[in-house]
Design a protein around this motif. Structure first.
Motif, PDB file in Angstrom:
ATOM      1  N   ARG A 123       0.252  -0.263  -6.747  1.00 16.67           N
ATOM      2  CA  ARG A 123      -0.586   0.230  -7.642  1.00 16.67           C
ATOM      3  C   ARG A 123      -2.162   0.240  -7.359  1.00 16.67           C
ATOM      4  O   ARG A 123      -2.702   1.082  -7.585  1.00 16.67           O
ATOM      5  CB  ARG A 123      -0.326  -0.411  -9.118  1.00 16.67           C
ATOM      6  CG  ARG A 123       1.119  -0.009  -9.682  1.00 16.67           C
ATOM      7  CD  ARG A 123       1.419  -0.869 -10.769  1.00 16.67           C
ATOM      8  NE  ARG A 123       0.562  -0.625 -11.894  1.00 16.67           N
ATOM      9  CZ  ARG A 123       0.390  -1.573 -13.048  1.00 16.67           C
ATOM     10  NH1 ARG A 123       0.971  -2.946 -12.970  1.00 16.67           N
ATOM     11  NH2 ARG A 123      -0.424  -1.553 -13.945  1.00 16.67           N
ATOM     12  N   LEU A 124      -2.305  -0.802  -6.952  1.00 21.82           N
ATOM     13  CA  LEU A 124      -3.807  -1.216  -6.619  1.00 21.82           C
ATOM     14  C   LEU A 124      -4.342  -0.288  -5.420  1.00 21.82           C
ATOM     15  O   LEU A 124      -5.419  -0.038  -5.104  1.00 21.82           O
ATOM     16  CB  LEU A 124      -4.072  -2.734  -6.295  1.00 21.82           C
ATOM     17  CG  LEU A 124      -4.770  -3.560  -7.278  1.00 21.82           C
ATOM     18  CD1 LEU A 124      -5.163  -4.703  -6.872  1.00 21.82           C
ATOM     19  CD2 LEU A 124      -5.904  -2.881  -7.910  1.00 21.82           C
ATOM     20  N   CYS A 125      -3.205   0.000  -4.595  1.00 14.02           N
ATOM     21  CA  CYS A 125      -3.621   0.840  -3.382  1.00 14.02           C
ATOM     22  C   CYS A 125      -3.677   2.407  -3.710  1.00 14.02           C
ATOM     23  O   CYS A 125      -3.331   3.220  -2.763  1.00 14.02           O
ATOM     24  CB  CYS A 125      -2.714   0.494  -2.342  1.00 14.02           C
ATOM     25  SG  CYS A 125      -2.823  -1.182  -1.506  1.00 14.02           S
ATOM     26  N   ASN A 126      -3.552   2.515  -5.026  1.00 14.43           N
ATOM     27  CA  ASN A 126      -3.197   3.947  -5.648  1.00 14.43           C
ATOM     28  C   ASN A 126      -1.856   4.652  -5.284  1.00 14.43           C
ATOM     29  O   ASN A 126      -1.901   5.834  -4.834  1.00 14.43           O
ATOM     30  CB  ASN A 126      -4.587   4.826  -5.210  1.00 14.43           C
ATOM     31  CG  ASN A 126      -5.448   4.788  -6.317  1.00 14.43           C
ATOM     32  OD1 ASN A 126      -5.340   4.183  -7.334  1.00 14.43           O
ATOM     33  ND2 ASN A 126      -6.738   5.109  -5.876  1.00 14.43           N
ATOM     34  N   ALA A 127      -0.740   3.737  -4.929  1.00 14.50           N
ATOM     35  CA  ALA A 127       0.432   4.416  -4.681  1.00 14.50           C
ATOM     36  C   ALA A 127       1.319   4.054  -5.842  1.00 14.50           C
ATOM     37  O   ALA A 127       1.493   3.017  -6.377  1.00 14.50           O
ATOM     38  CB  ALA A 127       1.125   3.824  -3.364  1.00 14.50           C
ATOM     39  N   ASP A 131       6.721   7.162  -6.704  1.00 14.96           N
ATOM     40  CA  ASP A 131       6.668   8.109  -5.796  1.00 14.96           C
ATOM     41  C   ASP A 131       7.297   7.066  -4.613  1.00 14.96           C
ATOM     42  O   ASP A 131       8.095   7.566  -3.747  1.00 14.96           O
ATOM     43  CB  ASP A 131       5.125   8.216  -5.420  1.00 14.96           C
ATOM     44  CG  ASP A 131       4.942   9.131  -4.148  1.00 14.96           C
ATOM     45  OD1 ASP A 131       5.922   9.840  -3.673  1.00 14.96           O
ATOM     46  OD2 ASP A 131       3.854   9.019  -3.786  1.00 14.96           O
ATOM     47  N   TYR A 132       6.928   5.907  -4.461  1.00 18.36           N
ATOM     48  CA  TYR A 132       7.146   5.197  -3.150  1.00 18.36           C
ATOM     49  C   TYR A 132       8.564   4.502  -3.420  1.00 18.36           C
ATOM     50  O   TYR A 132       9.344   4.508  -2.283  1.00 18.36           O
ATOM     51  CB  TYR A 132       6.091   3.941  -2.839  1.00 18.36           C
ATOM     52  CG  TYR A 132       5.177   4.518  -2.171  1.00 18.36           C
ATOM     53  CD1 TYR A 132       5.276   4.351  -0.829  1.00 18.36           C
ATOM     54  CD2 TYR A 132       4.220   5.394  -2.533  1.00 18.36           C
ATOM     55  CE1 TYR A 132       4.035   4.777   0.171  1.00 18.36           C
ATOM     56  CE2 TYR A 132       3.024   5.879  -1.751  1.00 18.36           C
ATOM     57  CZ  TYR A 132       2.973   5.524  -0.499  1.00 18.36           C
ATOM     58  OH  TYR A 132       1.914   6.403   0.559  1.00 18.36           O
ATOM     59  N   LEU A 133       8.913   3.979  -4.749  1.00 21.97           N
ATOM     60  CA  LEU A 133      10.255   3.045  -4.642  1.00 21.97           C
ATOM     61  C   LEU A 133      11.251   4.147  -5.220  1.00 21.97           C
ATOM     62  O   LEU A 133      12.512   3.930  -4.699  1.00 21.97           O
ATOM     63  CB  LEU A 133       9.837   2.217  -5.271  1.00 21.97           C
ATOM     64  CG  LEU A 133       8.782   1.281  -4.832  1.00 21.97           C
ATOM     65  CD1 LEU A 133       8.388   0.065  -5.767  1.00 21.97           C
ATOM     66  CD2 LEU A 133       9.117   0.557  -3.453  1.00 21.97           C
ATOM     67  N   VAL A 134      11.221   4.880  -6.306  1.00 22.20           N
ATOM     68  CA  VAL A 134      12.263   5.252  -7.045  1.00 22.20           C
ATOM     69  C   VAL A 134      12.533   6.884  -6.368  1.00 22.20           C
ATOM     70  O   VAL A 134      13.880   6.839  -6.299  1.00 22.20           O
ATOM     71  CB  VAL A 134      11.825   5.338  -8.463  1.00 22.20           C
ATOM     72  CG1 VAL A 134      12.948   6.186  -9.482  1.00 22.20           C
ATOM     73  CG2 VAL A 134      11.267   4.189  -9.211  1.00 22.20           C
TER      74      VAL A 134
ATOM     75  N   ALA B 113      -2.754  -0.954   7.115  1.00 25.52           N
ATOM     76  CA  ALA B 113      -3.379   0.514   7.354  1.00 25.52           C
ATOM     77  C   ALA B 113      -3.251   0.972   5.836  1.00 25.52           C
ATOM     78  O   ALA B 113      -3.911   1.839   5.675  1.00 25.52           O
ATOM     79  CB  ALA B 113      -2.697   1.186   8.320  1.00 25.52           C
ATOM     80  N   PHE B 114      -2.069   0.433   4.996  1.00 24.72           N
ATOM     81  CA  PHE B 114      -1.963   1.177   3.858  1.00 24.72           C
ATOM     82  C   PHE B 114      -2.909   1.753   2.857  1.00 24.72           C
ATOM     83  O   PHE B 114      -3.160   2.789   2.460  1.00 24.72           O
ATOM     84  CB  PHE B 114      -0.830   0.357   3.226  1.00 24.72           C
ATOM     85  CG  PHE B 114       0.050   1.146   2.200  1.00 24.72           C
ATOM     86  CD1 PHE B 114       0.844   2.347   2.433  1.00 24.72           C
ATOM     87  CD2 PHE B 114      -0.380   0.955   0.890  1.00 24.72           C
ATOM     88  CE1 PHE B 114       1.360   2.919   1.349  1.00 24.72           C
ATOM     89  CE2 PHE B 114       0.041   1.530  -0.270  1.00 24.72           C
ATOM     90  CZ  PHE B 114       1.129   2.706   0.136  1.00 24.72           C
ATOM     91  N   PRO B 115      -3.871   0.767   2.647  1.00 26.59           N
ATOM     92  CA  PRO B 115      -4.897   0.796   1.579  1.00 26.59           C
ATOM     93  C   PRO B 115      -5.954   2.024   2.329  1.00 26.59           C
ATOM     94  O   PRO B 115      -6.317   2.816   1.529  1.00 26.59           O
ATOM     95  CB  PRO B 115      -5.732  -0.238   1.532  1.00 26.59           C
ATOM     96  CG  PRO B 115      -4.569  -1.340   1.780  1.00 26.59           C
ATOM     97  CD  PRO B 115      -3.928  -0.780   2.845  1.00 26.59           C
ATOM     98  N   LEU B 116      -6.165   2.035   3.718  1.00 24.12           N
ATOM     99  CA  LEU B 116      -6.993   3.083   4.228  1.00 24.12           C
ATOM    100  C   LEU B 116      -6.507   4.466   4.073  1.00 24.12           C
ATOM    101  O   LEU B 116      -6.892   5.539   3.694  1.00 24.12           O
ATOM    102  CB  LEU B 116      -7.235   2.625   5.680  1.00 24.12           C
ATOM    103  CG  LEU B 116      -8.325   1.833   6.139  1.00 24.12           C
ATOM    104  CD1 LEU B 116      -8.458   1.610   7.557  1.00 24.12           C
ATOM    105  CD2 LEU B 116      -9.495   2.399   5.577  1.00 24.12           C
ATOM    106  N   GLU B 117      -5.219   4.361   4.418  1.00 25.72           N
ATOM    107  CA  GLU B 117      -4.571   5.836   4.382  1.00 25.72           C
ATOM    108  C   GLU B 117      -4.452   6.337   3.036  1.00 25.72           C
ATOM    109  O   GLU B 117      -4.256   7.494   2.821  1.00 25.72           O
ATOM    110  CB  GLU B 117      -2.985   5.598   5.012  1.00 25.72           C
ATOM    111  CG  GLU B 117      -2.888   5.232   6.522  1.00 25.72           C
ATOM    112  CD  GLU B 117      -1.635   4.935   6.790  1.00 25.72           C
ATOM    113  OE1 GLU B 117      -1.361   4.880   8.250  1.00 25.72           O
ATOM    114  OE2 GLU B 117      -0.646   4.186   6.171  1.00 25.72           O
ATOM    115  N   GLN B 118      -4.147   5.364   2.053  1.00 25.73           N
ATOM    116  CA  GLN B 118      -4.006   5.977   0.673  1.00 25.73           C
ATOM    117  C   GLN B 118      -5.541   6.366   0.250  1.00 25.73           C
ATOM    118  O   GLN B 118      -5.557   7.578  -0.430  1.00 25.73           O
ATOM    119  CB  GLN B 118      -3.730   4.812  -0.266  1.00 25.73           C
ATOM    120  CG  GLN B 118      -2.143   4.472  -0.022  1.00 25.73           C
ATOM    121  CD  GLN B 118      -1.423   5.599  -0.429  1.00 25.73           C
ATOM    122  OE1 GLN B 118      -0.696   6.056   0.337  1.00 25.73           O
ATOM    123  NE2 GLN B 118      -1.377   5.918  -1.823  1.00 25.73           N
TER     124      GLN B 118
END
Lengths: 252, 257
Positions: A123-127, A131-134, B113-118
């Motif tokens: 969530r903190l990475c805006n993911a 979307d990613y898991l479900v 890399a994940f936070p950068l890619e996001q």
């Protein structure tokens, strides 16, 4: 009240999954999707083979045992068994098996991710966790529930045919006759399989994402996932059987 | 210690918590916390285990909703932020979680890399790879990109998590126990990295029990005890405090009084 809230939350998760699917979730998460296809599908094959195979053997054996007492004629047993397998046994038994094996797996995996803060990190990475898991698990489960239903049905019928042929000497051609099976039977079975394939990952993911506490919480979430997913299969079976009857089976 | 304390904060409060209450199962873990963090500040949060430090960090980052009180970040109340507003805010955050929180379905390289890619979906892959390699070298883990988290030791996981939290040069950097389980040399390097990556116009908040090393980089300390702010001030204020527990805690944690 609790049941209504759980149903509302599950519905919210279901629509969120579709929303992310339309936004290209499966393309973005194709690696996760492919891994889930392997985990949910390939690893369930043996489980489904044994369950549906044994069910086919026992069902045909018991039915023939009863029919033998009443009628001297076995020609309808094979076609009627195939019809029941297509309409009911294959989708519902496969659904229940997937609810236990896959449902528990999804809940345990997502529950562990919650307690190890991976979901917070997403969530903190805006993911979005949906979307990613479900979404990848949802579509992998839909696809494989349908495929495993078809596969399980074939296995069940074949195992039943072996018993019918070897014990009661029913000819292969008589047992494998499709004269009682219509397209609507297949449609009913596939409709159920698709509905179960959607309900199981949603019930499991909801239980997993609502995990609180540590490993004890993961255990509780896993149990809840299996109970809710199995319950969803049974309720959907009842509702879709009724719908199939109204749409296709009335008067047959 | 190797790390020099950054310049003191000059700006106004950029993070402000007022009367924050957070309960779990009816039990208050935060019980009316008031806290302000100024722009440019590198704040150390200390306190006994189970006092509510981690929960406070998560409430400040918007990961947990408070049951009472308000958190305002850069003028915006977290309670009033919709999904999009919260997402925009989180783009400015880097967070090192206590339990590493590495995605176990991704490699080390993909994790970092994940936070950068996001945040920068169109960034060239080569550039991202180079930044990941650099950051992994800085945490003494060069060449580990292809490993999965389950192939790493606890200390290595912590350092990968450190690399991921800091890769995007976020404005708000929160570190929850960044050196737990690390050897003294690596711990000093991590604290040095925290000081170096602290942006003059950003905010860094470090929760740790390693008060001795925190002294080298933090000028202000907040002590959280049983869900409340027990102490808020610099080391001089610790000396002057008439709270026996505060003086004992800092003394026993390694700060010479």
């Amino acid at each position: 009240m609790g049941l209504l809230i759980a149903f509302r939350d599950a519905l919210g998760l279901f629509f969120a999954t579709w929303r992310w699917t339309f936004r290209g979730s499966l393309f973005r998460q194709r690696k996760v999707f492919l891994r889930q296809l392997h985990d949910i599908g390939n690893r369930s094959v043996l489980f489904i083979t044994v369950t549906l195979g044994v069910l086919g053997v026992i069902s045909v054996f018991q039915v023939l045992l009863q029919v033998e007492r009443i009628l001297p004629e076995f020609s309808v047993v094979g076609p009627a068994f195939i019809q029941t397998m297509v309409r009911e046994f294959a989708p519902t038994i496969t659904g229940l098996m997937i609810a236990t094996r896959v449902g528990s797996g999804i809940a345990a995996e997502l529950g562990s991710m919650v307690v190890t803060e991976q979901v917070d990190a997403l969530r903190l990475c805006n993911a979005d966790p949906v979307d990613y898991l479900v979404a990848p698990r949802f579509w992998a489960c839909v696809l494989h529930t349908v495929l495993l239903t078809v596969y399980g049905g074939v296995v069940g019928v074949c195992c039943g045919a072996v018993v019918a042929h070897e014990v009661w000497e029913i000819p292969w051609t008589s047992f494998f006759s499709l004269r009682l099976v219509e397209l609507s039977d297949a449609a009913s079975g596939l409709m159920k399989a698709t509905a179960y394939g959607m309900a199981i990952p949603i019930a499991a993911a909801q239980a997993g994402l609502e995990t609180t506490g540590g490993s004890e919480g993961v255990g509780i979430a896993t149990t809840r996932a299996v109970v809710n997913a199995s319950f969803a299969v049974v309720v959907l079976d009842f509702l879709l059987s009724g719908l199939s009857f109204l749409l296709w089976f009335q008067g047959r | 210690m190797g790390a020099a304390a950054p310049e003191g904060a000059g700006g106004g409060p950029v993070i402000s918590a007022t009367g924050v209450v957070r309960r779990f199962g009816g039990v208050p873990v935060l019980d009316g916390v008031d806290l302000e963090v100024r722009r440019g500040e590198l704040l150390g949060i200390v306190g006994p285990g189970g006092g509510g430090k981690t929960v406070l960090l998560k409430v400040l980052a918007g990961l947990l909703r408070p049951d009472g009180g308000e958190v305002v970040i850069d003028g915006a109340s977290l309670a009033g932020l919709e999904t999009d507003g919260r997402a925009r805010l989180w783009e400015r955050f880097g967070f090192l979680f206590q339990n590493y929180a590495l995605f176990d379905f991704m490699t080390v390289g993909e994790n970092v890399a994940f936070p950068l890619e996001q945040r920068r979906p169109r960034a060239p892959e080569d550039e991202i790879r180079a930044r990941v390699a650099t950051r992994l070298s800085e945490v003494d883990l060069p060449g580990t990109e292809a490993l999965f988290p389950n192939e790493l030791s606890g200390g290595m996981k912590k350092r990968v998590a450190m690399a991921r939290a800091t890769i995007a040069d976020a404005e708000f950097l929160f570190y929850d126990d960044p050196t737990a389980g690390l050897d003294p040399v690596t711990s000093s390097k991590i604290f040095g990295l925290i000081a170096r990556l602290h942006l003059p116009r950003g905010v860094s908040v470090v929760v740790s029990h390693d008060v001795d090393r925190m002294r080298a980089i933090c000028r202000r300390f907040v002590m959280i005890d049983r869900g409340r702010v027990r102490f808020d001030g610099d080391l001089d204020a610790v000396h002057a405090s008439d709270d026996e527990m505060v003086r004992t805690f800092f003394d026993e944690s390694g700060l010479a009084l």
